[in-house]
Design a protein around this motif. Structure first.
Motif, short mmCIF file in Angstrom:
data_model
loop_
_atom_site.label_atom_id
_atom_site.label_comp_id
_atom_site.label_asym_id
_atom_site.label_seq_id
_atom_site.Cartn_x
_atom_site.Cartn_y
_atom_site.Cartn_z
N ASP A 1 0.84 -1.20 0.00
CA ASP A 1 0.00 0.00 0.00
C ASP A 1 0.87 1.25 0.00
O ASP A 1 1.64 1.46 0.94
N THR B 1 -8.50 11.11 -1.62
CA THR B 1 -9.68 10.27 -1.53
C THR B 1 -9.61 9.18 -2.61
O THR B 1 -8.82 9.28 -3.56
N GLY B 2 -10.45 8.17 -2.47
CA GLY B 2 -10.49 7.13 -3.48
C GLY B 2 -10.83 7.68 -4.85
O GLY B 2 -10.20 7.33 -5.86
N HIS B 3 -11.80 8.60 -4.91
CA HIS B 3 -12.20 9.20 -6.18
C HIS B 3 -11.06 9.99 -6.80
O HIS B 3 -10.75 9.84 -7.99
N ILE C 1 -15.05 2.66 -9.84
CA ILE C 1 -15.25 2.61 -8.39
C ILE C 1 -16.51 1.82 -8.06
O ILE C 1 -16.55 1.02 -7.12
N MET D 1 -17.05 0.29 -4.31
CA MET D 1 -16.52 1.31 -3.41
C MET D 1 -17.22 2.66 -3.55
O MET D 1 -16.70 3.68 -3.08
N ALA E 1 -16.16 6.47 -1.90
CA ALA E 1 -15.32 7.13 -2.91
C ALA E 1 -14.78 8.47 -2.44
O ALA E 1 -13.65 8.84 -2.80
N VAL F 1 -8.32 7.73 1.60
CA VAL F 1 -7.82 6.35 1.53
C VAL F 1 -7.14 5.96 2.84
O VAL F 1 -7.20 4.79 3.25
N TYR G 1 -9.32 3.98 5.08
CA TYR G 1 -9.89 2.73 4.58
C TYR G 1 -9.39 1.54 5.38
O TYR G 1 -8.26 1.53 5.88
N ARG H 1 -8.81 -0.87 0.94
CA ARG H 1 -7.60 -0.49 0.20
C ARG H 1 -7.32 -1.47 -0.94
O ARG H 1 -6.89 -1.07 -2.02
N ILE I 1 -9.68 -0.50 -3.77
CA ILE I 1 -9.35 0.73 -4.49
C ILE I 1 -8.08 0.54 -5.30
O ILE I 1 -7.91 1.14 -6.38
N LYS I 2 -7.16 -0.31 -4.83
CA LYS I 2 -5.98 -0.64 -5.63
C LYS I 2 -6.38 -1.38 -6.90
O LYS I 2 -5.81 -1.15 -7.98
#
Length: 319
Positions: A88, A95-97, A122, A127, A131, A135, A138, A143, A146-147
């Motif tokens: 990671d 953020t994820g977005h 997403i 997720m 979003a 992160v 998370y 995680r 999102i990866k």
């Protein structure tokens, strides 16, 4: 019929050494579209193979080509390959977005297209509700998801996944496995390393088994198992008269061992010629009017095949 080079991933006599330490040695492989799983103990060379495939490492000897391109051709590689590592590393505060959107903008997509692609990928990994969260907050499973979204957002043709199921709960794991299967069926190269062995069995079109930097076997589970002529296949037979079946099958040359199962409800037969044995069993069933509840390979899975090939000499877990 052989596929053209722009549809395959190839390793041609590839070796990688870290000083005097062996990473992989004399690896020659050709990956076609579908799901390929790399299996082996810690230090077997799986991650080295993946890093060579994605251009993070260069081979000491030999040549790697991904869809006709060398991994050192970074621009073409980045367009065609997605890599989800087991580690990671995320920018602070993102953020994820924003993580996915920024990557797509770097790939050259316009704001509108990058935005729609971000929302779509997403949602695909489940997720959407998280979003807009950072992160850093998370869970491990989030995680991982999102990866995965980051790896597939730009719609690559080759997806390389190092331990992608780690940290996922059973429901999420099932959903992600179904996504892998969808991608494989759509013609993508999906290359996975995993220690979840029964799931590797289920999803893989092909297995590559590694030990100490060498490829020790490759093919589907059945194909790899049938290559092992020195190791008889074990078959579990559930029937109403296991002692009678054991006495009859043990008279045949193809049968190495026959013993009653510990629960008394069947028998385990070891044979060097499964096809011949199944024909024999059909004849025994008909001649003696036996009631058969089930017949299945007792050891035709990744763990058993690996243990046969390696002999358990490496100690340590299969990962």
């Amino acid at each position: 019929m052989a596929l053209p080079e722009d549809r395959i991933v190839t390793f041609d006599n590839v070796s990688k050494f870290y000083g005097e330490t062996l990473g992989v040695n004399r690896v020659s492989l050709s990956f076609e579209p579908g799901i390929t799983s790399l299996v082996g103990p810690n230090g077997a060379g799986k991650t080295t193979l993946m890093n060579l495939m994605t251009g993070l490492l260069r081979p000491t000897r030999g040549q790697v080509q991904v869809l006709g391109f060398r991994p050192s051709d970074s621009e073409n590689m980045f367009r065609r390959v997605g890599y989800c590592t087991q580690f990671d590393y995320f920018p602070k505060g993102v953020t994820g977005h924003d993580l996915i959107y920024s990557l797509l903008r770097m790939h050259g997509y316009g704001r509108s297209e990058a935005g729609s692609m971000t929302h779509r990928v997403i949602d695909r990994v489940g997720m959407s509700d998280a979003a807009d969260r950072k992160v850093a907050g998370y869970s491990k499973g989030m995680r991982q998801r999102i990866k995965l979204a980051l790896a597939i957002a730009h719609e690559p043709r080759v997806l390389v996944l190092d331990e992608p199921l780690n940290g996922l709960d059973p429901m999420a794991r099932s959903e992600v496995i179904e996504l892998f299967c969808d991608l494989g069926r759509a013609g993508m190269h999906v290359i996975i390393s995993s220690h979840i062995l029964h799931e590797v069995d289920i999803i893989s079109d092909r297995i590559v088994m590694m030990s100490n930097g060498y490829v020790v076997a490759e093919g589907d589970i059945q194909g790899v198992r049938s290559e092992m002529e020195d190791h008889p296949m074990q078959i579990l037979i559930r029937c109403d008269r296991p002692a009678l079946v054991a006495s009859l099958v043990f008279q045949q040359d193809s049968v190495v061992e026959a013993r009653i199962h510990k629960d008394g409800q069947g028998l385990l037969v070891s044979t060097r010629n499964p096809d011949q044995f199944y024909r024999l069993l059909n004849r025994i069933v008909l001649d003696n009017q036996l009631s058969i509840e089930g017949i299945e390979p007792a050891d035709e899975n990744v763990h058993s095949v690996y243990e046969y090939l390696i002999g358990g000499s490496n100690g340590g877990p299969i990962t």
